[in-house]
Design a protein around this motif. Structure first.
Motif, PDB file in Angstrom:
ATOM      1  N   ARG B 169       2.537   4.541   5.354  1.00 15.01           N
ATOM      2  CA  ARG B 169       3.748   4.312   4.553  1.00 15.01           C
ATOM      3  C   ARG B 169       4.576   3.169   5.146  1.00 15.01           C
ATOM      4  O   ARG B 169       5.034   2.281   4.428  1.00 15.01           O
ATOM      5  CB  ARG B 169       4.603   5.590   4.494  1.00 15.01           C
ATOM      6  CG  ARG B 169       3.976   6.700   3.673  1.00 15.01           C
ATOM      7  CD  ARG B 169       4.946   7.867   3.467  1.00 15.01           C
ATOM      8  NE  ARG B 169       4.304   8.921   2.704  1.00 15.01           N
ATOM      9  CZ  ARG B 169       3.849  10.061   3.234  1.00 15.01           C
ATOM     10  NH1 ARG B 169       3.991  10.306   4.520  1.00 15.01           N
ATOM     11  NH2 ARG B 169       3.253  10.952   2.480  1.00 15.01           N
ATOM     12  N   GLU B 170       4.769   3.194   6.457  1.00 15.80           N
ATOM     13  CA  GLU B 170       5.545   2.123   7.090  1.00 15.80           C
ATOM     14  C   GLU B 170       4.837   0.785   6.922  1.00 15.80           C
ATOM     15  O   GLU B 170       5.460  -0.234   6.647  1.00 15.80           O
ATOM     16  CB  GLU B 170       5.767   2.425   8.580  1.00 15.80           C
ATOM     17  CG  GLU B 170       6.874   3.426   8.843  1.00 15.80           C
ATOM     18  CD  GLU B 170       8.239   2.993   8.291  1.00 15.80           C
ATOM     19  OE1 GLU B 170       8.541   1.782   8.277  1.00 15.80           O
ATOM     20  OE2 GLU B 170       8.993   3.883   7.851  1.00 15.80           O
ATOM     21  N   MET B 172       3.022  -0.179   4.636  1.00 16.06           N
ATOM     22  CA  MET B 172       3.032  -0.631   3.244  1.00 16.06           C
ATOM     23  C   MET B 172       4.451  -0.735   2.682  1.00 16.06           C
ATOM     24  O   MET B 172       4.640  -0.886   1.474  1.00 16.06           O
ATOM     25  CB  MET B 172       2.208   0.335   2.375  1.00 16.06           C
ATOM     26  CG  MET B 172       0.723   0.362   2.718  1.00 16.06           C
ATOM     27  SD  MET B 172      -0.105  -1.232   2.442  1.00 16.06           S
ATOM     28  CE  MET B 172      -0.034  -1.339   0.637  1.00 16.06           C
ATOM     29  N   ALA B 173       5.435  -0.671   3.574  1.00 15.94           N
ATOM     30  CA  ALA B 173       6.831  -0.635   3.113  1.00 15.94           C
ATOM     31  C   ALA B 173       7.249  -1.925   2.408  1.00 15.94           C
ATOM     32  O   ALA B 173       8.233  -1.933   1.682  1.00 15.94           O
ATOM     33  CB  ALA B 173       7.775  -0.349   4.282  1.00 15.94           C
ATOM     34  N   ILE B 176       6.562  -3.071  -3.054  1.00 14.08           N
ATOM     35  CA  ILE B 176       7.226  -2.160  -3.988  1.00 14.08           C
ATOM     36  C   ILE B 176       6.293  -1.820  -5.149  1.00 14.08           C
ATOM     37  O   ILE B 176       5.628  -2.695  -5.699  1.00 14.08           O
ATOM     38  CB  ILE B 176       8.515  -2.805  -4.547  1.00 14.08           C
ATOM     39  CG1 ILE B 176       9.509  -3.073  -3.405  1.00 14.08           C
ATOM     40  CG2 ILE B 176       9.164  -1.901  -5.606  1.00 14.08           C
ATOM     41  CD1 ILE B 176      10.753  -3.832  -3.856  1.00 14.08           C
ATOM     42  N   ILE B 185      -1.380   5.497  -3.418  1.00  7.53           N
ATOM     43  CA  ILE B 185      -1.646   4.336  -2.568  1.00  7.53           C
ATOM     44  C   ILE B 185      -1.946   4.805  -1.142  1.00  7.53           C
ATOM     45  O   ILE B 185      -2.917   4.367  -0.516  1.00  7.53           O
ATOM     46  CB  ILE B 185      -0.441   3.360  -2.602  1.00  7.53           C
ATOM     47  CG1 ILE B 185      -0.336   2.708  -3.988  1.00  7.53           C
ATOM     48  CG2 ILE B 185      -0.559   2.305  -1.507  1.00  7.53           C
ATOM     49  CD1 ILE B 185       0.972   1.967  -4.261  1.00  7.53           C
ATOM     50  N   VAL B 186      -1.139   5.733  -0.653  1.00  9.02           N
ATOM     51  CA  VAL B 186      -1.362   6.259   0.699  1.00  9.02           C
ATOM     52  C   VAL B 186      -2.720   6.974   0.762  1.00  9.02           C
ATOM     53  O   VAL B 186      -3.497   6.781   1.703  1.00  9.02           O
ATOM     54  CB  VAL B 186      -0.217   7.212   1.109  1.00  9.02           C
ATOM     55  CG1 VAL B 186      -0.532   7.906   2.432  1.00  9.02           C
ATOM     56  CG2 VAL B 186       1.097   6.439   1.218  1.00  9.02           C
TER      57      VAL B 186
END
Lengths: 691, 198
Positions: B169-170, B172-173, B176, B185-186
């Motif tokens: 998650r981080e 891919m932060a 948007i 996505i995750v």
């Protein structure tokens, strides 16, 4: 395989390969590029425009301004299309908001168009901007919401009932101006072939767009073709026709070249719609058992100087709970901003927020579990119309959602739950959105190789239309879904409705279902290999009140020192009728929940009160949820086909996911901290000094 | 090829006046540039290696890598979402690293480094495993941010295997997804992360 199977999204392979083509991906031969010139004042008049410095640049083809903009058709009788801004671009010299289109440069290259747009010199006579509701005394009381719902309603005697209520409360709740911000900025590529206009437009309605263009350019509808196979998100902002589409077509006509007009992210903030701000006052009265005796819900919201759209926050209030005395009213202030428009669950997103926060406060006042309070006010039939619901499984949503979440373990006292030094809060609220069905047509054809093709002038915004329409056709034809494909997003196909109001499944889906059944009968009788059907709401739908319902449960963690609020988990139980594809359906609800998180904790468009200008016109200042902001979202789909709504019994689900969710977060923040925040978004400053 | 003879001053001037800023703040319209306007440098030759293919073409020095890919090479798989490096839709790999194509010029020090875009990702059998995983996990809806998400994920995986979902998650932060397909996505990245990626 059957209806509901979680088959992968049909458009997935093209999209992951980068081969799905959006409006700005078109490269017609001889293309020219357009760049808008945007007003830098929010109110006033254009005194003069000097385009010479721009025109002197080699490669600049034209600069359209109010001085040379060709006259277009009248603003009335749009023949089945709707303008987002009821005003023609470049038709006069008035400036009614910041970022209004006051010119359009067309040049040989994108960089040249952008550079030349910066060279256009404008002299303004500034007026007095008023971007805030509070500063506008130009107000009116709207009668209805597009003829769908009344906006001033009353049943029973609310004053009397409130004064007689053992428990009563009144609070004001506020929501901010929000912008849709689809990842694809609004774009149009337009070209003329003689007296025929072809437009690649990023739109939620190819038919509406076609009709508007045909009207303004004085063409028969058959001479205009609007093509939109993929939309990079719309959420309402691409529902109506906005100035850029008309200007791109005008620019292509003026230059004799295909013209691509892809708005910058900044430009999309000014004239492609937004959700208007609301200030809502909710009064509730209840007896000792928590039964609602009275509800009053007044909304003050905004529209533009020329605008007609209003955020109808009270739209669900009279229907959601059993209550004999209900008054709903709306007042609108005209402000100097672009026109607001429908944004995911217009009305319910803002209004259910206020109502469901008030319900939580009522539960606290009575000393009752918030979920139990909802159960006690469950409406068996529609209290507003008296009609039976077409189908309603809200109690099942409460029960299954609560069970999955572990709601019974909630300590009702605020600040009572902690984990790893964080304050933990649990909140819940109801969700609701109406079932909409509008006239639509579709065609199903048998191809010589044994395959079938479904065609309709609808569009897939990422909702899954390509996938579920194929599934509906396959089920009705009795063939494997692999044998069916869809062609959508082209106004030359059978006319279908705008993709808005969560209506595609019930509207286009019903037409596809009927066309496929017809074709099946024809084929078995050795008849023609093609069938078309038109579906519209009938007698059945008139007898019932058709709404979807749901319940959200959320856990938040609040840092007691920094006041940072994080959503830790979400459970959403939804009753939306028949599920057509469990995979895409889950994604639709998750998407709505993510929007609810954004509305609750991040999204706010700011205006400078002195100048009336937008101060949050990019994705660093206007925040939307990013990956680390979104926790696991458990979606429970009740999947009970609606026996009284259309032949398929699917009520649509694009919007319900956002409804109620901001209230759940506000309620959970109260439970975590003991602080009631009655204004969205809830940010660090909202609670920092009260922790 | 010879690097273009472009001074730092030229670059600052050009980027400030349009190229990188897109429209600029709609307010900066004008600040009277008419005299300078006539004196812009002409187009220059640029050579880029995109998806293993050498492409040489003429381009104004102010053109971003994103616009060069989309409008000059017609590789429209890379999307423009904000033109300000705020959304991640234009993520491509330059020299194997994640880069926002809207934030660098086509004529830049990156010239000569291999550029990978979504169009070059598929293998001979037609699809990269991460692309297949995005479909399998419904990691997209409208699809507009998807090429950027996938290229960013490829870059992330090349940076080292993410320790857990939070690390994904981080990592891919910066991408948007307005449709909110983050969970998918995750999940898609997790499914590939386990097996490693080229």
């Amino acid at each position: 395989m059957s209806l509901g199977d979680p088959i992968p999204r049909r458009d997935g392979p093209l999209k992951v390969a980068g081969r799905a083509t959006y409006a700005a991906d078109q490269h017609p031969q001889g293309i020219a590029y357009a760049a808008p010139v945007l007003s830098t004042i929010a109110s006033g008049e254009v005194l003069s425009i000097d385009t010479r410095p721009a025109m002197q640049r080699a490669g600049v083809l034209t600069v359209l301004t109010p001085d040379n903009m060709p006259a277009l058709g009248q603003l009335t009788d749009l023949k089945g299309g709707t303008l987002g801004e009821p005003r023609l671009p470049l038709s006069d010299r008035l400036v009614e908001y910041d970022g209004q289109l006051v010119g359009l440069v067309v040049a040989e290259s994108l960089e040249l168009a952008n550079e030349a747009a910066a060279l256009v010199q404008i002299v303004y006579a500034p007026g007095t901007p008023r971007s805030e509701i509070e500063r506008s005394s130009d107000r009116f009381r709207p009668k209805d919401f597009y003829g769908i719902a009344e906006l001033q309603t009353q049943r029973g005697d609310v004053d009397e009932a409130l004064s007689a209520s053992p428990f009563r409360l009144q609070h004001s709740y506020e929501t901010s101006v929000e912008h849709h911000n689809p990842m694809e900025p609004h774009a149009t590529t337009a070209l003329w072939e003689g007296d025929r206009l072809i437009v690649y437009d990023s739109t939620q309605g190819v038919i509406s767009t076609r009709n508007v263009l045909a009207h303004f350019f004085g063409l028969p509808a058959g001479n205009v073709r609007v093509i939109c196979p993929y939309v990079g998100g719309g959420f309402g902002s691409k529902g109506y026709v906005w100035p850029r589409t008309i200007l791109a077509a005008a620019a292509a006509k003026a230059t004799g070249r295909p013209v691509k007009l892809a708005l910058s992210r900044q430009a999309t903030f000014s004239n492609n719609g937004h959700r208007g701000r609301t200030i809502q006052t909710v009064s509730l009265g209840a007896d000792q058992l928590g039964r609602l005796i009275a509800i009053r819900h007044h909304t003050l919201t905004q529209t533009s100087l020329a605008g007609v759209h209003v955020e109808p926050s009270g739209i669900a209030t009279g229907m959601l709970y059993a209550c004999d005395n209900v008054a709903v009213s709306h007042e609108v202030a005209r402000v100097t901003t672009g026109s607001p428009t429908a944004m995911r669950a217009p009305g319910e997103a803002s209004g259910v927020y206020a109502l469901e926060c008030a319900m939580d406060e009522l539960a606290e006042a009575i000393g009752m579990d918030p979920l139990e309070l909802r159960r006690r006010n469950h409406a068996v039939s529609d209290p507003e119309t008296g009609k039976p619901f077409s189908s309603k499984h809200l109690l099942a949503c409460y029960e299954r959602g609560a069970q999955a979440f572990g709601w019974s373990r909630r300590d009702p006292r605020p600040r009572s739950m902690t984990a790893n030094g964080m304050l933990i809060g649990w909140g819940m609220a109801s969700a609701t959105y109406p079932a909409n069905m509008r006239p639509s047509s579709a065609r199903v054809e048998a191809e010589p190789d044994g395959r079938f093709v479904v065609t309709a002038a609808t569009q897939d915004l990422g909702t899954g239309a390509y996938t579920i329409l194929a599934q509906i056709a396959a089920a009705a034809l009795g063939v494997p879904v692999e044998k069916v494909r869809c062609e959508l997003g082209d106004s030359a196909l059978p006319e279908a409705t705008l993709s808005g109001g969560s209506s595609t499944s019930a509207s286009v889906g019903s037409a596809v279902h009927e066309a496929a059944l017809k074709l099946r009968t024809q084929l078995s009788a050795g008849g023609a290999p093609m069938a078309e059907a038109h579906h519209e709401p009938g007698e059945l739908e008139k007898q019932y009140s058709a709404h979807s319902f749901g319940a959200h449960f959320v856990e938040v963690a609040v840092d007691p020192e920094l006041a940072v609020i994080r959503v830790r988990r979400v459970v959403s139980a939804m009753d939306v009728g028949r599920i057509l594809n469990h995979r895409t359906a889950q994604s639709q609800i998750r998407g709505g929940v993510v929007w609810g998180i954004g509305m609750a904790l991040m999204e706010r468009t700011g205006f400078d009160p002195a100048t009336g200008r937008l101060v949050t016109r990019n994705l660093a200042d206007y925040l939307v949820p990013v990956n680390p902001d979104v926790p696991e979202i458990q979606v429970i789909l009740i999947d009970e086909p609606d026996p009284h709504f259309g032949p398929i019994g699917a009520r649509g689900m694009g919007e319900i996911g956002i409804t109620g969710l901001p209230a759940v977060i506000a309620n959970a923040v109260w439970h975590a901290t003991g602080v009631r925040v009655r204004r969205l978004p809830i940010v660090i400053e909202s609670i920092l000094h009260q922790l | 090829m010879t690097p273009p003879d472009l001074s730092r001053r030229d670059l600052i001037y050009l980027t400030a006046s349009g190229g990188l800023l897109g429209l600029g703040a709609p307010g900066s319209n004008a600040e009277a540039e008419s005299q300078q306007a006539q004196a812009r440098p002409e187009k220059r030759s640029v050579e880029l290696t995109v998806n293993g293919e050498r492409r040489e073409f003429q381009i104004a020095p102010s053109v971003t890598l994103l616009d060069a890919l989309r409008e000059h090479l017609e590789l429209t798989g890379t999307k423009k979402g904000c033109d300000h490096g705020q959304c991640g839709s234009c993520t491509v790999l330059v020299g194997g690293r994640r880069v926002l194509a809207c934030l660098i010029l086509a004529i830049s020090e990156h010239q000569g480094e291999p550029i990978e875009t979504i169009e070059g990702l598929a293998r001979d059998d037609g699809v990269h495993p991460l692309q297949a995983a995005f479909v399998a996990h419904d990691a997209l809806q409208c699809g507009y941010c998807t090429p950027g998400q996938i290229m960013s994920a490829i870059g992330l995986l090349r940076e080292g295997r993410p320790a857990d979902d939070d690390a994904i998650r981080e990592g891919m932060a910066g991408n948007i997804c307005r449709c909110g397909a983050y969970e998918g996505i995750v999940a898609a990245i997790r499914s590939i992360s386990a097996g490693g990626v080229e």
